[in-house]
Design a protein around this motif. Structure first.
Motif, PDB file in Angstrom:
ATOM      1  N   UNK A 143       0.875  -1.168   0.000  1.00 50.60           N
ATOM      2  CA  UNK A 143       0.000   0.000   0.000  1.00 50.60           C
ATOM      3  C   UNK A 143       0.913   1.219   0.000  1.00 50.60           C
ATOM      4  N   UNK A 144       0.523   2.263  -0.706  1.00 52.57           N
ATOM      5  CA  UNK A 144       1.351   3.470  -0.764  1.00 52.57           C
ATOM      6  C   UNK A 144       1.391   4.116   0.619  1.00 52.57           C
ATOM      7  N   UNK A 145       2.568   4.477   1.085  1.00 46.83           N
ATOM      8  CA  UNK A 145       2.709   5.113   2.397  1.00 46.83           C
ATOM      9  C   UNK A 145       1.854   6.375   2.480  1.00 46.83           C
ATOM     10  N   UNK A 146       1.109   6.504   3.570  1.00 43.48           N
ATOM     11  CA  UNK A 146       0.281   7.695   3.691  1.00 43.48           C
ATOM     12  C   UNK A 146       1.080   8.921   4.131  1.00 43.48           C
ATOM     13  N   UNK A 147       2.402   8.763   4.262  1.00 48.08           N
ATOM     14  CA  UNK A 147       3.235   9.938   4.478  1.00 48.08           C
ATOM     15  C   UNK A 147       3.195  10.894   3.309  1.00 48.08           C
ATOM     16  N   UNK A 242       6.528  -4.797  13.493  1.00 46.95           N
ATOM     17  CA  UNK A 242       7.527  -3.736  13.526  1.00 46.95           C
ATOM     18  C   UNK A 242       6.918  -2.429  13.056  1.00 46.95           C
ATOM     19  N   UNK A 243       7.421  -1.333  13.625  1.00 45.77           N
ATOM     20  CA  UNK A 243       6.955  -0.004  13.233  1.00 45.77           C
ATOM     21  C   UNK A 243       7.347   0.293  11.784  1.00 45.77           C
ATOM     22  N   UNK A 244       6.460   0.996  11.078  1.00 46.10           N
ATOM     23  CA  UNK A 244       6.645   1.278   9.651  1.00 46.10           C
ATOM     24  C   UNK A 244       6.648   2.792   9.411  1.00 46.10           C
ATOM     25  N   UNK A 245       7.670   3.464   9.876  1.00 42.93           N
ATOM     26  CA  UNK A 245       7.660   4.935   9.813  1.00 42.93           C
ATOM     27  C   UNK A 245       8.984   5.501   9.317  1.00 42.93           C
ATOM     28  N   UNK A 246       9.720   4.731   8.516  1.00 45.32           N
ATOM     29  CA  UNK A 246      11.072   5.140   8.146  1.00 45.32           C
ATOM     30  C   UNK A 246      11.196   5.591   6.698  1.00 45.32           C
ATOM     31  N   UNK A 247      10.102   5.792   5.980  1.00 46.72           N
ATOM     32  CA  UNK A 247      10.228   6.473   4.694  1.00 46.72           C
ATOM     33  C   UNK A 247      10.408   7.958   4.960  1.00 46.72           C
ATOM     34  N   UNK A 248      10.974   8.660   4.003  1.00 50.05           N
ATOM     35  CA  UNK A 248      11.365  10.053   4.256  1.00 50.05           C
ATOM     36  C   UNK A 248      10.167  10.951   4.537  1.00 50.05           C
ATOM     37  N   UNK A 249       9.008  10.597   4.001  1.00 53.05           N
ATOM     38  CA  UNK A 249       7.833  11.434   4.195  1.00 53.05           C
ATOM     39  C   UNK A 249       7.315  11.343   5.630  1.00 53.05           C
ATOM     40  N   UNK A 250       7.225  10.121   6.160  1.00 54.38           N
ATOM     41  CA  UNK A 250       6.787   9.981   7.545  1.00 54.38           C
ATOM     42  C   UNK A 250       7.859  10.474   8.507  1.00 54.38           C
ATOM     43  N   UNK A 251       9.128  10.255   8.171  1.00 53.40           N
ATOM     44  CA  UNK A 251      10.194  10.762   9.047  1.00 53.40           C
ATOM     45  C   UNK A 251      10.171  12.287   9.122  1.00 53.40           C
TER      46      UNK A 251
END
Length: 476
Positions: A143-147, A242-251
């Motif tokens: 699914x595309x990151x919602x970041x 595991x947490x899924x928050x390491x794409x640049x948008x969410x970071x």
């Protein structure tokens, strides 16, 4: 088979009360190569007729983004789904359509592989931060990151625009069939969108072919992060995920939230002591029972941000759905929430936290979700309704019954309807008993049975299923 089902079941048109039962269609009902045809078409008419004779209200089908808009952005092919709707109408069954914006494959029960649209995957290959990312830089294409929800990263459109355009195309494609609305459950004001068809247009007949729109929100169509993927053996039950928050948008979002909170160091990433996909809570410093980081000031900040991102995504997608279907009188929307029942009998509820549900022994994480759905008039559709606590492995600390009660309580407090599904295929009386009891106790507005296929039509399974449908029609 139809005769025995009719004897054991009860016609949905004759039902005056009770909980309507829908049956999920196979994942590959519509041909994935082109979206223009149906698989198993020769036996489908017979199977749909059998479902109707048993008293089933209708069917549920995934309308796959990767099938309908698979090749070119803005080019939609609903031909296969139209054929299915026509067959359902011939059988006088209602249809629930799921706007499935996720990949099929890599989750429990996935028997086929249906990727995201080709052009979306190409954009994700070019910018891999469009994919959810864990602390080891493992990318998820589920699914595309919602970041990047509001960024024009998909062929010049934002993901939210893509989802809204898809739903608008769906609406327009079936516009000629849109008719009046039918109230299925006045208690919860559940309204379904009705299509006029040759059976009921201009005739004094009970209406069939009713459609509900369930809006996909994430992996497996559920409002959550892809925190426990089964693909390539990444996760196995009962791992905490595991947490899924390491794409640049969410970071970047986390960085801004930390700076606003006056602690810039908190914005460098997620917890570094939260273990891995297959850890147990007490194997980690972050999730352990006594003094775990989840209950620290930093832990509360991080979980508040992580869960808020999920809620805001749900709000954005539902806003798009409402802009498409909201002008239709009484359109009914629903959203699926995952039944993450393992390690529920712990303080931290680690698997729920990694999935984005900020629910612990001392905090209700489902009430904010229910209230968000309530703002859009959407029903909360919850899984694992068939499970009992004593059936689960003791070392997994499972409490599915307690989880269902908590979610049902949140739905009641928020004033939204509660629908249910079984998480795993079950054909036994114990599972049916549990669903019936829960449907009555929690006043469920509908139940969707997983799934239509050869196993369901085995004689013993079918006999038990037809009796189950009858019992649900009598549940009040």
């Amino acid at each position: 088979m139809a005769e025995s089902a009719a004897a054991a079941g009860q016609s949905s048109s004759a039902r005056k009360s009770g909980v309507p039962v829908f049956v999920m269609m196979p994942l590959d009902t519509v041909k994935t190569c082109c979206g223009s045809g149906l698989n198993h078409r020769k036996t489908m008419a017979r199977d749909l007729a059998a479902l109707k004779s048993s008293g089933v209200e209708g069917i549920m089908v995934d309308v796959w983004w990767g099938v309908v808009e698979g090749e070119e952005p803005g080019l939609y092919n609903f031909e296969g789904y139209m054929k299915l709707v026509e067959m359902a109408r011939d059988a006088r069954l209602k249809v629930q359509a799921v706007m499935s914006f996720h990949q099929c494959g890599g989750n429990v029960g996935d028997t086929v592989n249906i990727p995201l649209p080709r052009w979306v995957v190409e954009d994700m290959d070019k910018d891999q931060d469009l994919a959810y990312t864990d602390q080891c830089e493992r990318r998820s294409y589920e699914y595309v990151s919602f970041g990047c929800d509001d960024m024009p990263v998909l062929d010049g459109r934002t993901p939210i625009q893509c989802y809204t355009d898809f739903m608008s195309a769906f609406h327009d494609h079936f516009a000629a069939f849109l008719g009046n609305t039918i109230v299925v459950s006045p208690t919860h004001l559940i309204i379904f969108l009705c299509f006029l068809c040759r059976h009921c247009a201009g005739a004094n007949l009970p209406c069939a072919g009713v459609q509900e729109v369930q809006v996909g929100m994430g992996p497996a169509g559920e409002l959550r992060y892809p925190s426990y993927p089964e693909s390539e053996g990444t996760w196995e039950f009962p791992g905490i995920g595991a947490f899924q928050c390491y794409d640049k948008y969410l970071l970047n979002s986390l960085k801004m939230a930390a700076e606003a909170a006056g602690n810039p160091d908190w914005g460098l990433g997620g917890p570094t002591d939260a273990g891995g996909y297959n850890s147990r809570p007490d194997d980690t410093d972050f999730f352990r029972q006594d003094g775990g980081g989840w209950d620290s000031e930093y832990g509360q900040f991080f979980m508040s941000w992580y869960s808020r991102m999920l809620l805001e995504h749900g709000d954005r997608v539902l806003s798009g759905a409402a802009s498409v279907f909201g002008h239709e009188p009484g359109v009914h929307l629903s959203v699926k929430v995952a039944g993450i029942h393992w390690h529920y009998d712990t303080e931290s509820h680690a698997p729920e936290l990694t999935a984005g549900y900020y629910n612990t022994r001392r905090r209700d994480g489902y009430l904010p979700i229910a209230r968000m759905l309530g703002r859009h008039g959407a029903v909360l559709n919850f899984t694992c309704v068939e499970m009992r606590d004593h059936e689960q492995p003791q070392d997994a600390r499972c409490m599915p019954e307690g989880l269902v009660r908590r979610v049902a309580s949140a739905a009641r407090e928020a004033g939204v309807g509660l629908a249910g599904e079984n998480a795993l295929p079950r054909y036994d009386d114990a599972a049916h008993d549990q669903v019936v009891a829960t449907a009555q106790e929690e006043r469920m507005v509908a139940f969707t049975y997983l799934r239509m296929g050869p196993d369901l039509f085995q004689p013993d399974n079918w006999r038990r299923f037809a009796l189950f449908v009858t019992r649900m029609s009598q549940a009040r």
